[in-house]
Design a protein around this motif. Structure first.
Motif, PDB file in Angstrom:
ATOM      1  N   GLN A  71       0.854  -1.190   0.000  1.00  7.89           N
ATOM      2  CA  GLN A  71       0.000   0.000   0.000  1.00  7.89           C
ATOM      3  C   GLN A  71       0.891   1.241   0.000  1.00  7.89           C
ATOM      4  N   THR A  72       0.840   1.996  -1.088  1.00  6.73           N
ATOM      5  CA  THR A  72       1.706   3.147  -1.272  1.00  6.73           C
ATOM      6  C   THR A  72       0.887   4.365  -1.666  1.00  6.73           C
ATOM      7  N   SER A  73       1.516   5.525  -1.576  1.00  5.20           N
ATOM      8  CA  SER A  73       0.925   6.769  -2.061  1.00  5.20           C
ATOM      9  C   SER A  73       1.988   7.528  -2.828  1.00  5.20           C
ATOM     10  N   VAL A  74       1.549   8.252  -3.849  1.00  4.73           N
ATOM     11  CA  VAL A  74       2.444   9.063  -4.659  1.00  4.73           C
ATOM     12  C   VAL A  74       1.834  10.451  -4.773  1.00  4.73           C
ATOM     13  N   LEU A  75       2.606  11.469  -4.421  1.00  3.77           N
ATOM     14  CA  LEU A  75       2.196  12.839  -4.634  1.00  3.77           C
ATOM     15  C   LEU A  75       2.854  13.282  -5.924  1.00  3.77           C
ATOM     16  N   VAL A  76       2.041  13.577  -6.932  1.00  3.39           N
ATOM     17  CA  VAL A  76       2.534  13.984  -8.244  1.00  3.39           C
ATOM     18  C   VAL A  76       2.490  15.505  -8.304  1.00  3.39           C
ATOM     19  N   LEU A  77       3.667  16.111  -8.525  1.00  6.85           N
ATOM     20  CA  LEU A  77       3.802  17.561  -8.527  1.00  6.85           C
ATOM     21  C   LEU A  77       3.966  18.094  -9.938  1.00  6.85           C
ATOM     22  N   SER A  78       3.563  19.328 -10.144  1.00 14.45           N
ATOM     23  CA  SER A  78       3.844  20.020 -11.404  1.00 14.45           C
ATOM     24  C   SER A  78       5.268  20.541 -11.372  1.00 14.45           C
ATOM     25  N   ASP A  79       5.801  20.880 -12.523  1.00 18.05           N
ATOM     26  CA  ASP A  79       7.160  21.418 -12.579  1.00 18.05           C
ATOM     27  C   ASP A  79       7.272  22.730 -11.824  1.00 18.05           C
ATOM     28  N   GLU A  80       6.225  23.543 -11.857  1.00 17.04           N
ATOM     29  CA  GLU A  80       6.224  24.798 -11.117  1.00 17.04           C
ATOM     30  C   GLU A  80       5.827  24.492  -9.681  1.00 17.04           C
ATOM     31  N   TRP A  81       6.517  25.093  -8.724  1.00 18.87           N
ATOM     32  CA  TRP A  81       6.245  24.816  -7.325  1.00 18.87           C
ATOM     33  C   TRP A  81       4.795  25.082  -6.964  1.00 18.87           C
ATOM     34  N   ASP A  82       4.212  26.142  -7.516  1.00 15.40           N
ATOM     35  CA  ASP A  82       2.829  26.481  -7.166  1.00 15.40           C
ATOM     36  C   ASP A  82       1.826  25.920  -8.171  1.00 15.40           C
ATOM     37  N   GLY A  83       2.236  24.917  -8.960  1.00 14.43           N
ATOM     38  CA  GLY A  83       1.342  24.289  -9.923  1.00 14.43           C
ATOM     39  C   GLY A  83       0.438  23.255  -9.270  1.00 14.43           C
ATOM     40  N   ALA A  84      -0.386  22.649 -10.075  1.00 13.23           N
ATOM     41  CA  ALA A  84      -1.356  21.656  -9.597  1.00 13.23           C
ATOM     42  C   ALA A  84      -0.661  20.361  -9.173  1.00 13.23           C
ATOM     43  N   TRP A  85      -1.344  19.608  -8.320  1.00 14.03           N
ATOM     44  CA  TRP A  85      -0.831  18.317  -7.859  1.00 14.03           C
ATOM     45  C   TRP A  85      -1.997  17.367  -7.620  1.00 14.03           C
ATOM     46  N   VAL A  86      -1.651  16.088  -7.453  1.00 16.61           N
ATOM     47  CA  VAL A  86      -2.637  15.069  -7.109  1.00 16.61           C
ATOM     48  C   VAL A  86      -1.944  13.992  -6.277  1.00 16.61           C
ATOM     49  N   GLN A  87      -2.662  13.460  -5.297  1.00 13.37           N
ATOM     50  CA  GLN A  87      -2.155  12.312  -4.538  1.00 13.37           C
ATOM     51  C   GLN A  87      -2.840  11.068  -5.070  1.00 13.37           C
ATOM     52  N   VAL A  88      -2.046  10.062  -5.384  1.00 14.06           N
ATOM     53  CA  VAL A  88      -2.556   8.792  -5.893  1.00 14.06           C
ATOM     54  C   VAL A  88      -2.186   7.701  -4.896  1.00 14.06           C
ATOM     55  N   ASP A  89      -3.184   6.992  -4.400  1.00 11.17           N
ATOM     56  CA  ASP A  89      -2.958   5.846  -3.522  1.00 11.17           C
ATOM     57  C   ASP A  89      -3.099   4.587  -4.363  1.00 11.17           C
ATOM     58  N   GLY A  90      -2.295   3.578  -4.047  1.00 10.36           N
ATOM     59  CA  GLY A  90      -2.394   2.368  -4.838  1.00 10.36           C
ATOM     60  C   GLY A  90      -1.652   1.200  -4.238  1.00 10.36           C
ATOM     61  N   THR A  91      -1.619   0.138  -5.009  1.00 13.62           N
ATOM     62  CA  THR A  91      -0.971  -1.109  -4.619  1.00 13.62           C
ATOM     63  C   THR A  91       0.259  -1.306  -5.495  1.00 13.62           C
ATOM     64  N   ALA A  92       1.409  -1.476  -4.840  1.00 12.07           N
ATOM     65  CA  ALA A  92       2.676  -1.608  -5.556  1.00 12.07           C
ATOM     66  C   ALA A  92       2.995  -3.065  -5.860  1.00 12.07           C
ATOM     67  N   GLU A  93       3.606  -3.236  -7.003  1.00  4.10           N
ATOM     68  CA  GLU A  93       4.194  -4.514  -7.415  1.00  4.10           C
ATOM     69  C   GLU A  93       5.663  -4.212  -7.684  1.00  4.10           C
ATOM     70  N   ILE A  94       6.554  -5.047  -7.172  1.00  2.00           N
ATOM     71  CA  ILE A  94       7.990  -4.832  -7.341  1.00  2.00           C
ATOM     72  C   ILE A  94       8.540  -5.909  -8.273  1.00  2.00           C
ATOM     73  N   LEU A  95       9.261  -5.472  -9.291  1.00  2.00           N
ATOM     74  CA  LEU A  95       9.933  -6.386 -10.205  1.00  2.00           C
ATOM     75  C   LEU A  95      11.432  -6.148 -10.118  1.00  2.00           C
ATOM     76  N   HIS A  96      12.191  -7.230 -10.044  1.00  2.00           N
ATOM     77  CA  HIS A  96      13.647  -7.160 -10.041  1.00  2.00           C
ATOM     78  C   HIS A  96      14.154  -7.749 -11.354  1.00  2.00           C
TER      79      HIS A  96
END
Length: 159
Positions: A71-96
């Motif tokens: 169970q992970t979360s990712v905060l996706v940021l815009s290139d500009e510091w004051d730009g839009a963002w979204v938090q995405v929660d999800g299920t991770a799969e790890i591949l080696h």
């Protein structure tokens, strides 16, 4: 002087993924063994299956944590510091490696485009013993921007 007003736009999965695709600056949150968050700045993208993909190494805390608790979360940021963002929660799969090879090619394509020599890239990923974190979104916040609440901005503008 007009104030920036904060926004919060609820979107379906397809629009959230369209928002994330061109943005590659992210903060990945995994859970440490003591239950506290582990935050990692990462570069990421969206693969053809609609998963957020992040390149890492097997020994990194983010990789080990996501293997133990997907169970992970990712905060996706815009290139500009004051730009839009979204938090995405999800299920991770790890591949080696070697299973991660094709996914790492997909990762590179969605973050940086075509590589001039895919054989060289695959060889480098094998030599570096890279891992791939793939996160399937299960929920996400509204796409948001910072600023004043509308009522506060109106009061300040009236001064």
């Amino acid at each position: 002087m007009a104030r920036n007003i904060a926004t919060s736009t609820t979107v379906p999965l397809s629009e959230m993924l369209a928002f994330v695709r061109p943005r590659h600056r992210m903060l990945l949150a995994t859970t440490r063994t003591d239950g506290r968050p582990q935050m990692s700045p990462v570069s990421g993208g969206v693969d053809d299956e609609g998963r957020i993909v992040i390149s890492s190494y097997p020994s990194r805390a983010k990789t080990r944590n996501a293997e133990r608790d997907p169970q992970t979360s990712v905060l996706v940021l815009s290139d500009e510091w004051d730009g839009a963002w979204v938090q995405v929660d999800g299920t991770a799969e790890i591949l080696h490696m070697p299973e991660a090879g094709d996914g790492l090619v997909d990762y590179f394509r969605c973050v940086a485009g075509e590589h001039p020599n895919w054989d060289e890239y695959r060889e480098a990923m094998t030599l570096q013993d890279k891992s791939l974190i793939r996160i399937t979104p299960t929920r996400w916040s509204p796409i948001a921007t910072g600023g004043f609440p509308a009522d506060v901005a109106a009061r300040l503008d009236a001064l």
